[in-house]
Every structure is written in C-alpha cells, then in structure tokens.
Design a protein around this motif. Sequence first.
Motif, PDB file in Angstrom:
ATOM      1  N   ILE A 486       6.499  -6.181 -18.611  1.00  0.00           N
ATOM      2  CA  ILE A 486       5.559  -6.603 -17.567  1.00  0.00           C
ATOM      3  C   ILE A 486       5.904  -5.940 -16.236  1.00  0.00           C
ATOM      4  O   ILE A 486       5.033  -5.472 -15.508  1.00  0.00           O
ATOM      5  CB  ILE A 486       5.575  -8.135 -17.449  1.00  0.00           C
ATOM      6  N   ALA A 487       7.218  -5.894 -15.919  1.00  0.00           N
ATOM      7  CA  ALA A 487       7.635  -5.252 -14.666  1.00  0.00           C
ATOM      8  C   ALA A 487       7.308  -3.755 -14.675  1.00  0.00           C
ATOM      9  O   ALA A 487       6.808  -3.195 -13.675  1.00  0.00           O
ATOM     10  CB  ALA A 487       9.130  -5.461 -14.452  1.00  0.00           C
ATOM     11  N   ASP A 488       7.570  -3.063 -15.821  1.00  0.00           N
ATOM     12  CA  ASP A 488       7.253  -1.633 -15.919  1.00  0.00           C
ATOM     13  C   ASP A 488       5.759  -1.394 -15.800  1.00  0.00           C
ATOM     14  O   ASP A 488       5.312  -0.411 -15.180  1.00  0.00           O
ATOM     15  CB  ASP A 488       7.768  -1.075 -17.242  1.00  0.00           C
ATOM     16  N   SER A 489       4.980  -2.260 -16.391  1.00  0.00           N
ATOM     17  CA  SER A 489       3.526  -2.097 -16.325  1.00  0.00           C
ATOM     18  C   SER A 489       3.036  -2.227 -14.898  1.00  0.00           C
ATOM     19  O   SER A 489       2.186  -1.457 -14.437  1.00  0.00           O
ATOM     20  CB  SER A 489       2.855  -3.146 -17.206  1.00  0.00           C
ATOM     21  N   ALA A 490       3.608  -3.212 -14.165  1.00  0.00           N
ATOM     22  CA  ALA A 490       3.199  -3.377 -12.768  1.00  0.00           C
ATOM     23  C   ALA A 490       3.575  -2.151 -11.938  1.00  0.00           C
ATOM     24  O   ALA A 490       2.793  -1.671 -11.101  1.00  0.00           O
ATOM     25  CB  ALA A 490       3.855  -4.634 -12.190  1.00  0.00           C
ATOM     26  N   ALA A 491       4.816  -1.630 -12.167  1.00  0.00           N
ATOM     27  CA  ALA A 491       5.243  -0.442 -11.418  1.00  0.00           C
ATOM     28  C   ALA A 491       4.382   0.774 -11.758  1.00  0.00           C
ATOM     29  O   ALA A 491       4.021   1.578 -10.890  1.00  0.00           O
ATOM     30  CB  ALA A 491       6.717  -0.152 -11.701  1.00  0.00           C
ATOM     31  N   ASP A 492       4.023   0.925 -13.037  1.00  0.00           N
ATOM     32  CA  ASP A 492       3.200   2.050 -13.459  1.00  0.00           C
ATOM     33  C   ASP A 492       1.812   1.991 -12.822  1.00  0.00           C
ATOM     34  O   ASP A 492       1.259   3.008 -12.409  1.00  0.00           O
ATOM     35  CB  ASP A 492       3.084   2.062 -14.976  1.00  0.00           C
ATOM     36  N   GLU A 493       1.270   0.747 -12.737  1.00  0.00           N
ATOM     37  CA  GLU A 493      -0.022   0.593 -12.079  1.00  0.00           C
ATOM     38  C   GLU A 493       0.059   1.006 -10.619  1.00  0.00           C
ATOM     39  O   GLU A 493      -0.856   1.637 -10.065  1.00  0.00           O
ATOM     40  CB  GLU A 493      -0.496  -0.849 -12.199  1.00  0.00           C
ATOM     41  N   LYS A 494       1.174   0.655  -9.977  1.00  0.00           N
ATOM     42  CA  LYS A 494       1.372   1.061  -8.578  1.00  0.00           C
ATOM     43  C   LYS A 494       1.412   2.591  -8.447  1.00  0.00           C
ATOM     44  O   LYS A 494       0.834   3.189  -7.538  1.00  0.00           O
ATOM     45  CB  LYS A 494       2.677   0.456  -8.055  1.00  0.00           C
ATOM     46  N   ARG A 495       2.137   3.213  -9.397  1.00  0.00           N
ATOM     47  CA  ARG A 495       2.246   4.682  -9.340  1.00  0.00           C
ATOM     48  C   ARG A 495       0.881   5.336  -9.524  1.00  0.00           C
ATOM     49  O   ARG A 495       0.513   6.283  -8.810  1.00  0.00           O
ATOM     50  CB  ARG A 495       3.224   5.170 -10.397  1.00  0.00           C
ATOM     51  N   GLN A 496       0.119   4.856 -10.508  1.00  0.00           N
ATOM     52  CA  GLN A 496      -1.200   5.434 -10.753  1.00  0.00           C
ATOM     53  C   GLN A 496      -2.099   5.270  -9.542  1.00  0.00           C
ATOM     54  O   GLN A 496      -2.864   6.149  -9.170  1.00  0.00           O
ATOM     55  CB  GLN A 496      -1.835   4.760 -11.978  1.00  0.00           C
ATOM     56  N   TRP A 497      -1.986   4.123  -8.924  1.00  0.00           N
ATOM     57  CA  TRP A 497      -2.814   3.886  -7.720  1.00  0.00           C
ATOM     58  C   TRP A 497      -2.408   4.821  -6.579  1.00  0.00           C
ATOM     59  O   TRP A 497      -3.234   5.308  -5.829  1.00  0.00           O
ATOM     60  CB  TRP A 497      -2.626   2.426  -7.309  1.00  0.00           C
ATOM     61  N   LEU A 498      -1.049   5.099  -6.482  1.00  0.00           N
ATOM     62  CA  LEU A 498      -0.556   5.985  -5.432  1.00  0.00           C
ATOM     63  C   LEU A 498      -1.033   7.414  -5.651  1.00  0.00           C
ATOM     64  O   LEU A 498      -1.345   8.139  -4.714  1.00  0.00           O
ATOM     65  CB  LEU A 498       0.976   5.930  -5.384  1.00  0.00           C
ATOM     66  N   VAL A 499      -1.102   7.812  -6.960  1.00  0.00           N
ATOM     67  CA  VAL A 499      -1.579   9.161  -7.260  1.00  0.00           C
ATOM     68  C   VAL A 499      -3.027   9.312  -6.835  1.00  0.00           C
ATOM     69  O   VAL A 499      -3.436  10.327  -6.267  1.00  0.00           O
ATOM     70  CB  VAL A 499      -1.390   9.464  -8.758  1.00  0.00           C
ATOM     71  N   LYS A 500      -3.811   8.281  -7.113  1.00  0.00           N
ATOM     72  CA  LYS A 500      -5.225   8.343  -6.780  1.00  0.00           C
ATOM     73  C   LYS A 500      -5.464   8.127  -5.292  1.00  0.00           C
ATOM     74  O   LYS A 500      -6.515   8.505  -4.760  1.00  0.00           O
ATOM     75  CB  LYS A 500      -6.005   7.306  -7.580  1.00  0.00           C
ATOM     76  N   ASN A 501      -4.533   7.476  -4.620  1.00  0.00           N
ATOM     77  CA  ASN A 501      -4.655   7.204  -3.184  1.00  0.00           C
ATOM     78  C   ASN A 501      -3.390   7.708  -2.490  1.00  0.00           C
ATOM     79  O   ASN A 501      -2.448   6.939  -2.249  1.00  0.00           O
ATOM     80  CB  ASN A 501      -4.824   5.705  -2.918  1.00  0.00           C
ATOM     81  N   PRO A 502      -3.322   8.989  -2.183  1.00  0.00           N
ATOM     82  CA  PRO A 502      -2.093   9.584  -1.623  1.00  0.00           C
ATOM     83  C   PRO A 502      -1.701   8.975  -0.293  1.00  0.00           C
ATOM     84  O   PRO A 502      -0.536   8.929   0.048  1.00  0.00           O
ATOM     85  CB  PRO A 502      -2.444  11.067  -1.472  1.00  0.00           C
ATOM     86  N   LYS A 503      -2.688   8.501   0.418  1.00  0.00           N
ATOM     87  CA  LYS A 503      -2.388   7.953   1.733  1.00  0.00           C
ATOM     88  C   LYS A 503      -2.156   6.451   1.696  1.00  0.00           C
ATOM     89  O   LYS A 503      -2.223   5.770   2.714  1.00  0.00           O
ATOM     90  CB  LYS A 503      -3.537   8.269   2.681  1.00  0.00           C
ATOM     91  N   GLY A 504      -1.927   5.915   0.533  1.00  0.00           N
ATOM     92  CA  GLY A 504      -1.678   4.472   0.437  1.00  0.00           C
ATOM     93  C   GLY A 504      -0.331   4.066   0.999  1.00  0.00           C
ATOM     94  O   GLY A 504       0.529   4.908   1.245  1.00  0.00           O
ATOM     95  N   PHE A 505      -0.130   2.781   1.194  1.00  0.00           N
ATOM     96  CA  PHE A 505       1.115   2.195   1.698  1.00  0.00           C
ATOM     97  C   PHE A 505       1.401   2.582   3.146  1.00  0.00           C
ATOM     98  O   PHE A 505       2.529   2.465   3.603  1.00  0.00           O
ATOM     99  CB  PHE A 505       2.341   2.570   0.843  1.00  0.00           C
ATOM    100  N   GLY A 506       0.400   3.095   3.852  1.00  0.00           N
ATOM    101  CA  GLY A 506       0.642   3.396   5.265  1.00  0.00           C
ATOM    102  C   GLY A 506       1.410   4.699   5.449  1.00  0.00           C
ATOM    103  O   GLY A 506       1.397   5.582   4.585  1.00  0.00           O
TER     104      GLY A 506
END
Length: 566
Positions: A486-506
């Motif tokens: 579950i933890a790996d899945s959550a981290a992977d989702e974060k990574r995929q979102w970061l790839v699609k949104n390079p300017k994410g997280f400020g």
Amino acid sequence: MATPSPTVFAPAEYSAGEVVQNLHKYPHYNGADTFSLDGEYWVAIETMFYLTCFVGFAVIVFQWFFFCFESCCRCCEKRMKCSSFVLRSLLGFLFLWLLAGTGLSYWGRNEFQLGASRVYDLCIKLSDTFKSLEEYAASINTRAAKEVALSGIVCSNATSLTSQMTDATTGLQTASQGVVDLLDGLGLTIEEVGTLFETTIPRFIDWGIGLVTAFIGLTVFFGFWTVLCGSARRRRLLIAFSACVLVILCPLIAFELTLSVVLSDFCVGLESGDGPIMVMANDYAPSSTLSLINYYGTCNGTNPISDFLGDAADEILVINSTAQSLKPVPLCSFQNLTSMQQESVSSSTEINAMTDLVGCSDINPFITDIFHKVVCSDIVDGVYKIWVVQLTCAVSLWVLLFLVMAEILTAETESRLELAMQEQRLDLKPSRFIPRKGTAKRRLYDKKGRKERMAEDKAIAEELQQIEQSRADDELAWAAADAEAIADSAADEKRQWLVKNPKGFGMGEERREELLRIGHGGAAAAAQAAAKKKQKEATKNKVTKKRNAKRTFDPDADISDAKKKA
C-alpha cells in the motif's frame, strides 16, 4: 352439689372411606392393626417400614446383577428387535413422562395442604374456646381467693354464719381451682397442634417432594443429554446415577407408605369410639385434662367442668345469702360484706358465660370435623397420592434403566455389524493381524496399541501446534507485505503525478523535501525525459501503424525495394 344433667347431644359417627379401608388391610406383622403408641403395634409398623426398604433395595440389587451379566441383557436385546433410533425415541418419551409424573406429586401435596389448613383453622377456633374458659376460671379463682381473705375479717366475733361464710368461700376457691386444673394449658396445646399441621408438617412434605423432584429433574436432564449426544460410557454413568436416585427414594417412599397406614389404622379405630384419640392424649396431653378430653370425645356421662361450675354456683348462693344475713349484725363490716357480694355477682356472671361454652354440642363438632372430615379424609388421601405417584415414578425409572442398557447394547451391536460389513467388503480377517482374546500376545498387543495411540495422539497434537504457529507467522507476514504494498502504491502514484506535473509540489526547499519523501529526489528530471521519449516513440509508432494500414500492395515497388536493400 348440683346434680349433673343427662347428656342430650349425640356426636356424629365416623365411617371409614375406601382409601382408609384399603390401607388398613395392608399386612401387619402378627396381625397387630389396632392403633397404639407402644407394644406390638409399633413393632408391626417398624417391620413394615424396614420390609418395604428391603424389597426396594433387593429390586435395585437384582437390576445391577442383571446388568453385570451382559449375556442376559444381550438375550433380551435380541428379542426386542428394535433399532437404536427407535430405542432413543422411546427413551426420550419415557424421560418426559418421568418428569411429568414427578410433577403430579404436588397434586397430593395440595390436597394435604388443604387439609392441614382446615385443621389449623379448627384448632384455632377450639383453642380460643378453651383459652376463654381458662381466663374465666382464673378470674373466678382470683375472686374466690379475695373472698376467702375477706371472710376472715368480715366480723369481729365468730358465729355460725361466719363459719358458714368461710366454708362457702373455701368451697368456691376449691371449685374454681378444679376448673383451672382441668383446663391446664389445654388451649395452648391445641394451638400447638394446629401450628404443627399448618407449618411444620407441610414443610417436611415440601422438602421431601422438592428433593424427589430435583433428583428426578437431574436424571431427566442427564438422560436427555446422554441419549442425544452421549457415549456408551456416559449412558452407563446415567444408569449408576439413576440407581443412586432409586436408593434415596426407597426409604422416603417407605416412610410415606407407613405413615398413611398408621393414619388409616387411627381412623378405623374411630369407628368404635374415641379410643385412638385417648391413646394420643395419654402421651401428649396433661394428665389432669384426660377426663375432659374423654368426655368431649364421646359426650357420654357428665361434664367434669359442669360439676365444678355447679359446685361454684352453689357456693356463690351461700355466700350471697350469708352476707345478706350478716349485714344487720353490728360487729360485721358492711363494706366488706358488700364487696363479697359484688365479687360473687361477677363470679356468677363468668360462670354463666362458661356454662354457655362448655357444652358437648359446642366442643364435639370441632373434634369430629378435625378427625373425621380432615385427618381421615384430606390428610390420608394426600399422603396416599404422594407416595403412589412417587412409587410409580420410581418403577418407571427402574424399567427405563433396562431400556437404556438395551440401547447401549443395540448401538454396540450395530457398530460391530457395520465393522464386520466393512471388513467383508475389504476381504479382511481380524485373525490375520489381531491375536486371539485371552492370550498373552493379545494383552501385549493391546498394551502396545495403547502406547502407539498415545504417541500418535501426542505427535498429531505437536504437529497441529506447529501448523497453527506457522499459520500465525504467515498471517503476520502477509499483513506486513500488504502494508508495504500500500505504501509503495501511494509513492508510485505520487511519482506518476510528478512526471505528469513537473511543476508540482511548489518550488525551492518545499519541493525538494517532498521529492525526497516520496523517493524521487534528483531522478525527477531523468524520469521526465524518459517519459517524454517514451511518449514520442508511442506517437511515432501510432503514425507508422496508420500509414501501413493505408498502404496498398505493389509488387514492383516491393521488388525495387528488395533490390535496393540487397
């Protein structure tokens, strides 16, 4: 002295009922069936009690010997030709009947309780009458003592009239004291008898019935449990427990039977007079009251109380006339003479009140109602019904134990037949691998078999424990793996979102901390470039596929292309 008047009241005669007559006909040792409190009669009653107990114990012992020789039981079981299911159904029905039959004991108990309550009410009424008579007699005796004291000082000189006064007051005191002696605590004794019937005897009856009901209830519960889901060993325990219940019931039923026979003998004796009543009075009533009890039981002869009351009335007349004669005498105290006359008038009033209460027609109906209509009717019938119901339940339980043993043997027979059929289907013969019974090899075989079974059971238990421990460890490991996934899945989702949104997280330090938290760090740019390259290749492949799909077949062009490649 007053002359006793002839008795004009005839007490009601008693006729024994059917139950009383049948109980009276029970065999008595040496034919001693006349009620008494000593001598041969009580020897006969004790013999009846012990003989009843002996017969009950003998029947129980016979059953146990019969069960010990299982060959007899198996012979009966073969003749019954019933399956184990049929026997279990029959046992369940008989257990229910046993429980319902035990409840019928309260039928006789209620009838006994009704009779005991009526005895108490009659005894209280009779006790109140005798207590009133005792109070009147004590009051007259007190006044008589006062008049005796006054008669000695009423005149300063002794004359024939003063002697006559002294004799009259002394006679009044003697007569009143005679009444007091006749009634010596009789009212309290009658009240105690009523209390005995109201509280003490019913309490023992309730304890006995409650004890029997409790034991039968436990037997029924244990019986249902063992018949439905118990083993053969538990059914044998049921037989042993039921036999103990029968042993307890034997003396209890013997006592109730003997008591009913004693009461019936007492009641049959009432047909010829008040003999049984006087037998009990000789042992339990004060000796000074026996003549009075005898009179009120038969209404024959003269009333002892009436004799004393007549004497007292005569003495009061003498006292009044003498006092009236002494009043004109100068040396006599007019005040004392007037006081003596007043005391005599009060005593005469109480004597008249006592005369209205001491008639045999007023007392005897209470006695006949107590013994004829209650003791010899409701009491005897109640005790009789109690022991008849309990005896029926005991016999039913005794028969039921035979059926329990038959069900045990039937189940064992069916098990052996089923085993034999399996051996026949498998073409197995026990003699091939099991030594013959009664031999040393068989005993050694049984001993080794027990040890092997114990070792096998121990090994199975240890294996089961290891399996349970392994299962628990696997469950913990699976839980940890699920949490990590579950933890790996959550981290992977974060990574995929970061790839699609390079300017994410400020921007700046906040972005760096977030990238480090999800494990992306400095690889974000490389991942972004790889994603763009992969996206370009996917787009190029898609265009190539569309182009190839629109392309037509041209053999010459294909040949020229092949030559160019060559």
